[in-house]
Design a protein around this motif. Structure first.
Motif, short mmCIF file in Angstrom:
data_model
loop_
_atom_site.label_atom_id
_atom_site.label_comp_id
_atom_site.label_asym_id
_atom_site.label_seq_id
_atom_site.Cartn_x
_atom_site.Cartn_y
_atom_site.Cartn_z
N VAL A 1 0.82 -1.21 0.00
CA VAL A 1 0.00 0.00 0.00
C VAL A 1 0.85 1.26 0.00
N GLY A 2 1.89 1.31 0.86
CA GLY A 2 2.60 2.57 1.04
C GLY A 2 4.11 2.49 1.08
N GLY A 3 4.68 1.38 0.63
CA GLY A 3 6.13 1.27 0.57
C GLY A 3 6.77 1.00 1.92
N ALA A 4 8.10 1.10 1.93
CA ALA A 4 8.89 0.77 3.12
C ALA A 4 8.50 1.63 4.32
N GLU A 5 8.20 2.88 4.09
CA GLU A 5 7.86 3.76 5.21
C GLU A 5 6.63 3.26 5.96
N LEU A 6 5.60 2.87 5.23
CA LEU A 6 4.39 2.35 5.88
C LEU A 6 4.65 0.98 6.49
N MET A 7 5.45 0.16 5.80
CA MET A 7 5.78 -1.17 6.33
C MET A 7 6.48 -1.04 7.68
N GLU A 8 7.40 -0.11 7.78
CA GLU A 8 8.20 0.06 8.98
C GLU A 8 7.53 0.93 10.03
N SER A 9 6.30 1.40 9.75
CA SER A 9 5.61 2.27 10.70
C SER A 9 5.08 1.51 11.91
N VAL A 10 5.05 0.19 11.82
CA VAL A 10 4.62 -0.64 12.95
C VAL A 10 5.84 -1.38 13.46
N GLU A 11 6.12 -1.21 14.73
CA GLU A 11 7.29 -1.84 15.36
C GLU A 11 7.08 -3.35 15.45
N ALA A 12 8.01 -4.11 14.93
CA ALA A 12 7.93 -5.58 14.99
C ALA A 12 8.50 -6.08 16.30
N ASP A 13 7.87 -7.09 16.87
CA ASP A 13 8.35 -7.72 18.09
C ASP A 13 9.15 -8.95 17.69
N TRP A 14 10.42 -8.74 17.32
CA TRP A 14 11.24 -9.83 16.82
C TRP A 14 11.51 -10.88 17.89
N GLU A 15 11.59 -10.47 19.14
CA GLU A 15 11.88 -11.43 20.21
C GLU A 15 10.74 -12.44 20.38
N ASN A 16 9.50 -11.97 20.29
CA ASN A 16 8.35 -12.85 20.53
C ASN A 16 7.58 -13.20 19.26
N GLY A 17 8.08 -12.78 18.13
CA GLY A 17 7.37 -12.97 16.88
C GLY A 17 7.17 -14.42 16.46
#
Length: 167
Positions: free
Chosen positions: A67-83
């Motif tokens: 929808v909105g490129g890398a900026e929108l993709m990265e706008s939500v913080e990923a929980d890599w530890e518990n993902g």
């Protein structure tokens, strides 16, 4: 056939393949308790509940990209530890319900996008510098990711109780 009809047919095909991959994953976890879904019985630390959680998160992230490129993709913080982990407060039914909501949102979102629209990829060592992906490539990536993790899930399920998705 018109260009719009061809694009619609292509999207229909892509969504059918994605639905099949999701279906394999859902079938693999069918009938498990929450405790079984949390087990990590192989050499990896993957659990079945964690895989369901992960593919949902990945799908949501890549759809934001579409929808909105890398900026929108990265706008939500990923929980890599518990993902990849099914946390004590999470249930398999809850994770599957969330995944179903994501699937429905993906289909609604893609219906309004042009498969040829492209965005530059996020800056990361695993992406070619300056490369872009089209919405089509994003859908293919989500299919590949879901299929790969469905295979992981099948191995984990067989390790837990001998059940196999296929065969």
């Amino acid at each position: 056939m018109s260009t719009t009809a061809i694009a619609s047919s292509e999207l229909t095909d892509l969504l059918a393949v994605l639905a099949r991959a999701r279906g394999f994953l859902r079938h693999t976890v069918r009938g498990l308790t929450d405790e079984q879904a949390r087990l990590t019985p192989t050499a990896s630390q993957l659990s079945l509940g964690g895989l369901v959680k992960h593919v949902r998160t990945v799908e949501e992230g890549w759809l934001r990209f579409a929808v909105g490129g890398a900026e929108l993709m990265e706008s939500v913080e990923a929980d890599w530890e518990n993902g990849f982990r099914m946390l004590p407060h999470e249930t398999l039914d809850g994770l599957l319900a969330d995944y179903a909501e994501t699937a429905a949102a993906t289909e609604r979102t893609l219906a309004g996008l042009d498969l040829d629209t492209a965005h530059p990829l996020p800056v990361a060592p695993w992406f070619e510098a300056g490369a872009s992906w089209s919405v089509r490539t994003v859908v293919l990536h989500v299919i590949a990711e879901t299929s790969q993790h469905s295979g992981h899930a099948d191995i984990i399920r067989e390790t837990i109780d001998g059940q196999k998705t296929m065969g």
